[in-house]
Design an enzyme around this catalytic site. Structure first.
Site, PDB file in Angstrom:
ATOM      1  N   THR A 116     -11.088  24.899 -22.749  1.00 32.60           N
ATOM      2  CA  THR A 116     -10.507  26.393 -21.956  1.00 32.60           C
ATOM      3  C   THR A 116      -9.716  26.017 -21.291  1.00 32.60           C
ATOM      4  OG1 THR A 116     -13.176  26.822 -22.729  1.00 32.60           O
ATOM      5  CG2 THR A 116     -12.073  28.086 -21.176  1.00 32.60           C
ATOM      6  N   GLN A 117      -8.507  27.028 -21.408  1.00 38.44           N
ATOM      7  CA  GLN A 117      -7.872  26.404 -20.087  1.00 38.44           C
ATOM      8  C   GLN A 117      -7.636  27.813 -19.421  1.00 38.44           C
ATOM      9  OE1 GLN A 117      -4.000  24.547 -21.942  1.00 38.44           O
ATOM     10  NE2 GLN A 117      -4.999  23.386 -22.813  1.00 38.44           N
TER      11      GLN A 117
END
Lengths: 298, 265
Positions: B37-38
């Site tokens: 997850t960025q």
């Protein structure tokens, strides 16, 4: 070497439904020196008799602190107790790190019971050769648990394991209603009185061979070893067993139980031989059923 | 400029053919390598909470935004853990659902099997557990994209309120707020409880009033908020929860405002 064809490993049931390797492991506990545990409403106490291999040797540690709220006393193979106590320390630390709360005594005892049980169910494994008394305080107050390599754990008001422990157990059975309500000092005294009854004929409690540990509600686990034990022995006064006193001072005869006299005769055989450490196969192999050639228990 | 990092520093696809990532077990279609997850996708905004003399009051609105789109309007962002703890979550809603429906449910099931002699699962225990989880995840460069408030009380029945975020940063205080609330609500709440001592003299009514006023300010000025919210009161006796709709808003002044300077009507 083997008593029968059903005791080669811990995964074989006898036709009577017994697992002999587990029973041999229980024998290893009886070879170890005695340890006594007892609880009051406010405290839990462990006392143990340490053994030295020879006159010049040190006495083997019998009581291990695990966390600030509990500790163990052992009888049997000390290295197995080290493995189990390391595991218990991890469990206790994990509870503090992950949940910020001290682990319940029952939970940590159940976790080693599970480890012991697994060892009786898989080929190539062996049961632990050690019995433990686990004493501690948690949310519900003081507790004393006995652990056996069969995986059985039971909670007690007073318990004793190891050589000649029946005498200590007899003392506890006769006095448990009394020590339920006593303070810390009195409880330790009861513990030492129980322990000294399990002494061999020619022995007495000294600051070198006695270990004491106590933990209370709101009090951390404390281990008394060496010189610090002398204070408690002074409070105790008499350091010989009641059996020996009865013989040396016939005027003040105390009732001696029948099983203590029979145990005295078997004691000589267990302690005499120092040759031939373990049975063939090394530590992973089956335990020596007779147990006579093993002098590696504490 | 190639904007896809997976393409950087590798032979050009149009010259040498596409990179064969089939030997990578974790490969995702089109990615070329595993991506953590960025950034959050569906998000919840502020959570605010105040300690008072008997407990803690905590509130969060029910909106889950998809960027600037007010996408889901009935999302519960407060979770009751056990009987005496409430966790409030802002940030990524999928990560919140993982924490609420997976992690905390598992924790509660495990707890129901523990011996009587264990001290019951209280807010400090839940909080420590969550802080370890969030710090472990960020240390693996795969954070749970949330800011959490944990409200309850400790084993001495004293109110407990603490915060942990996606970096594993932990702190506590008499009044806490996450996200926009930290800028808009916290200064208002601190008028009521400037310090721990002050919170011990605050009644439930005073604390509730302050939280409700703060939720209204957040609705006025936070473009990712909604006029409906959940509020919960945690005391040693248990948790009380309710759903509120903002009322008595002040918009009447707007009809007198014309233009941006010189326009008169």
């Amino acid at each position: 070497m083997f008593r029968n064809s059903y005791d080669n490993d811990s995964v074989t049931f006898s036709p009577q439904g017994r697992i002999f390797q587990v029973e041999y492991a229980l024998e290893a506990i009886k070879q170890g020196s005695a340890a006594v545990g007892l609880v009051s409403k406010t405290h839990a106490v462990l006392v143990a008799l340490k053994r030295n291999a020879e006159e010049l040797g040190s006495y083997q540690k019998k009581i291990i602190g695990i966390d600030s709220h509990f500790g163990i006393a052992l009888a049997g193979l000390a290295p197995d107790a080290r493995v189990l106590s390391n595991f218990m320390r991890q469990q206790a630390m994990s509870s503090r790190l992950l949940y910020n709360r001290p682990i319940a005594i029952k939970r940590v005892v159940d976790s080693i019971a599970e480890k012991a049980q697994v060892n009786t169910q898989h080929y190539g494994r062996r049961p632990y050769g050690v019995g433990l008394l686990v004493a501690g305080v948690d949310k519900a107050g003081p507790h004393l648990w006995e652990f056996q390599p069969s995986g059985m754990v039971l909670e007690y008001k007073g318990a004793a394991i190891g050589a000649r422990s029946q005498s200590a157990r007899t003392y506890l059975e006769r006095n448990f209603e009394e020590f339920e309500n006593v303070d810390k000092d009195e409880l330790i005294k009861h513990g030492l009185q129980a322990l000294r009854d399990s002494l061999a004929q020619d022995k007495e409690l000294t600051s070198a061979n006695t270990s004491i540990a106590v933990v209370g509600v709101g009090e951390d686990f404390v281990l008394y070893d060496g010189d610090s034990v002398q204070v408690w022995l002074d409070k105790l006064g008499e350091t010989r067993s009641s059996r020996r006193r009865a013989e040396e001072e016939p005027a003040t005869t105390e009732a001696t139980t029948t099983e203590t006299t029979t145990e005295t005769t078997t004691e000589g055989a267990a302690g005499s031989s120092t040759e031939g450490q373990t049975g063939p196969g090394g530590p992973a192999g089956p335990l020596d059923p007779a147990g006579e050639n093993m002098d590696t228990t504490e | 400029m190639n904007h896809f990092p997976e393409g950087w520093g590798r032979p050009r696809d149009d010259v040498y053919g596409a990179y064969d990532g089939s030997h990578l077990k974790t490969v995702q279609p089109g990615a070329g390598f595993n991506q953590h997850t960025q950034s959050p996708i569906v998000t919840g905004t502020s959570v605010i909470a105040v300690k008072y003399k008997d407990g803690v009051v905590i509130a969060a609105d029910t909106l889950a935004s998809y960027g600037s789109l007010a996408r889901f309007r009935d999302v519960e962002r407060l979770k009751v853990v056990g009987e005496k703890t409430v966790v409030g979550a802002g940030g990524d809603m999928s990560d919140m659902q993982y924490i609420f429906d997976d992690v905390l449910e598992r924790l509660m099931i495990k707890e129901s099997y523990s011996p009587e002699s264990h001290s019951p699962l209280l807010a400090p225990h839940v909080y420590t557990y969550l802080s370890r989880l969030l710090y472990a995840r960020r240390s693996r460069l795969n954070p749970l994209w949330n800011a959490l408030l944990v409200a309850g009380h400790d084993e001495h029945d004293k109110p407990f309120l603490a915060s942990v975020d996606l970096l594993g940063t932990t702190f506590d205080g008499p009044a806490l707020a996450t996200g926009f609330g930290a800028h808009l609500a916290l200064p208002l709440l601190r008028k009521l409880v400037p310090n721990e001592e002050a919170s011990q003299n605050v009644t439930k009514e005073q604390a509730t009033e302050a939280v409700k006023a703060a939720m209204k300010v957040l609705f006025y000025r936070d473009a990712r908020s909604i006029d409906e919210y959940s509020i919960a009161w945690v005391t040693p006796q248990g948790v009380e929860q309710s759903r509120e709709k903002l009322e008595n808003q002040s918009w009447k002044f707007a009809e007198r405002i014309r233009g941006y300077g010189t326009q008169t009507n």
